[in-house]
Design an enzyme around this catalytic site. Structure first.
Site, mmCIF file in Angstrom:
data_model
loop_
_atom_site.group_PDB
_atom_site.id
_atom_site.type_symbol
_atom_site.label_atom_id
_atom_site.label_comp_id
_atom_site.label_asym_id
_atom_site.label_seq_id
_atom_site.Cartn_x
_atom_site.Cartn_y
_atom_site.Cartn_z
ATOM 1 N N ARG A 22 0.827 -1.193 0.000
ATOM 2 C CA ARG A 22 0.000 0.000 0.000
ATOM 3 C C ARG A 22 0.869 1.253 0.000
ATOM 4 N NH1 ARG A 22 -5.255 -1.523 2.185
ATOM 5 N NH2 ARG A 22 -5.211 -3.756 2.602
ATOM 6 N N THR A 23 0.360 2.313 -0.631
ATOM 7 C CA THR A 23 1.094 3.574 -0.667
ATOM 8 C C THR A 23 0.813 4.337 0.623
ATOM 9 O OG1 THR A 23 0.825 3.638 -3.055
ATOM 10 C CG2 THR A 23 1.567 5.662 -1.992
ATOM 11 N N THR A 24 1.624 4.066 1.630
ATOM 12 C CA THR A 24 1.462 4.772 2.903
ATOM 13 C C THR A 24 2.399 5.967 3.003
ATOM 14 O OG1 THR A 24 3.050 3.272 3.961
ATOM 15 C CG2 THR A 24 0.718 2.677 4.099
ATOM 16 N N ASP A 81 1.627 5.319 -8.624
ATOM 17 C CA ASP A 81 0.166 5.297 -8.606
ATOM 18 C C ASP A 81 -0.399 5.981 -9.843
ATOM 19 O OD1 ASP A 81 0.101 3.920 -6.242
ATOM 20 O OD2 ASP A 81 -0.388 5.648 -4.981
ATOM 21 N N TRP A 129 -2.215 7.685 -4.227
ATOM 22 C CA TRP A 129 -1.722 8.934 -3.644
ATOM 23 C C TRP A 129 -1.513 9.992 -4.717
ATOM 24 C CZ3 TRP A 129 -1.208 8.044 1.660
ATOM 25 C CH2 TRP A 129 -0.887 9.183 2.427
#
Length: 248
Positions: A22-24, A81, A129
């Site tokens: 995940r793009t955290t 993304d 994101w």
């Protein structure tokens, strides 16, 4: 059987629920995208810098993409993304081509589709994101389209939009210079002037930009080119004053 990377001492194949999928925390990012309607079309501008944290790492990262024959998108935020979003929309265009029923997705429909995708990902705490600007020409309504979406699913349409640091530095300039009868040449000059101001004020941009234009005649995306910023170190200060901005 799942392998193990002995060097990193962690699984090679991460599971879908693993936070590493995940793009955290964005890694390679792009900054401002500017969009502006003019009489007979709509225009988009963005620089080509991909920042690796605070390092100006990738100088030729194109953040304006043509989607089909009537739509262009520009993206701020995490570039992986944005690439995923671009490939997803290109898949929709290919699907339209294969069905071949005479109907294609309009810019407004692509905008609505992206709105649902971004909101769905945000609701699963796995956001894409990005802030995305969508421009295009609707041949049914014979009108231009300009809309902005962000990573939590907020979406709106306007006559001029900005993402990133441009929300603070460029949006007031677009507001001061925009009018409904703006010509294509005037729109481009306004966007270029706003990008020059960002070059001097935004630490995550450069003076190499792209411009995308959509009219009833079709889509045009320029190759990256450099703005002339020689001897303009006071342009950011001057642009804040409407009289000097409009007369320069």
């Amino acid at each position: 059987m799942q392998g193990t990377d002995l060097l990193l001492q962690r699984p090679v194949c991460a599971q879908p629920g693993d936070r590493r999928t995940r793009t955290t925390d964005p890694i390679v990012t792009g900054t401002t995208v500017l969009g502006l309607k003019f009489n007979g079309g709509v225009m988009l501008a963005a620089d080509t810098l991909g920042s690796y944290g605070s390092l100006a790492r990738f100088m030729f990262m194109e953040r304006i993409k043509k989607i089909g024959n009537h739509t262009v998108i520009g993206g701020s935020g995490e570039m992986s993304d944005f690439q995923h979003i671009t490939k997803t929309l290109e898949g929709l265009v290919r699907e339209d081509y294969c069905i071949d029923d005479g109907f294609v997705l309009t810019p407004k429909e692509m905008f609505s589709y992206l709105n649902r995708v971004l909101y769905n990902r945000r609701s699963r705490f796995d956001p894409l994101w990005n802030d995305i600007v969508v421009i295009g020409w609707d041949h049914t309504k014979q009108s231009s389209f300009l809309g902005l979406l962000d990573k939590v699913g907020t979406a709106y349409e306007d006559n001029y939009v900005a993402t990133g640091y441009g929300n603070y530095m460029s949006l007031p300039l677009l507001r001061a210079g925009w009018r409904p009868d703006l010509t294509k040449e005037e729109a481009r000059a306004l966007l270029e002037k706003a990008m020059v101001v960002l070059f001097f004020r935004d630490a995550r941009t450069i003076n190499r930009i792209q411009i995308g234009t959509v009219t009833a005649s079709g889509v045009e995306v320029t190759a990256p080119f450099e703005l002339d910023t020689t001897g303009q170190w006071n342009s950011g200060e001057n642009a804040i004053r409407d009289d000097e901005f409009n007369n320069s």
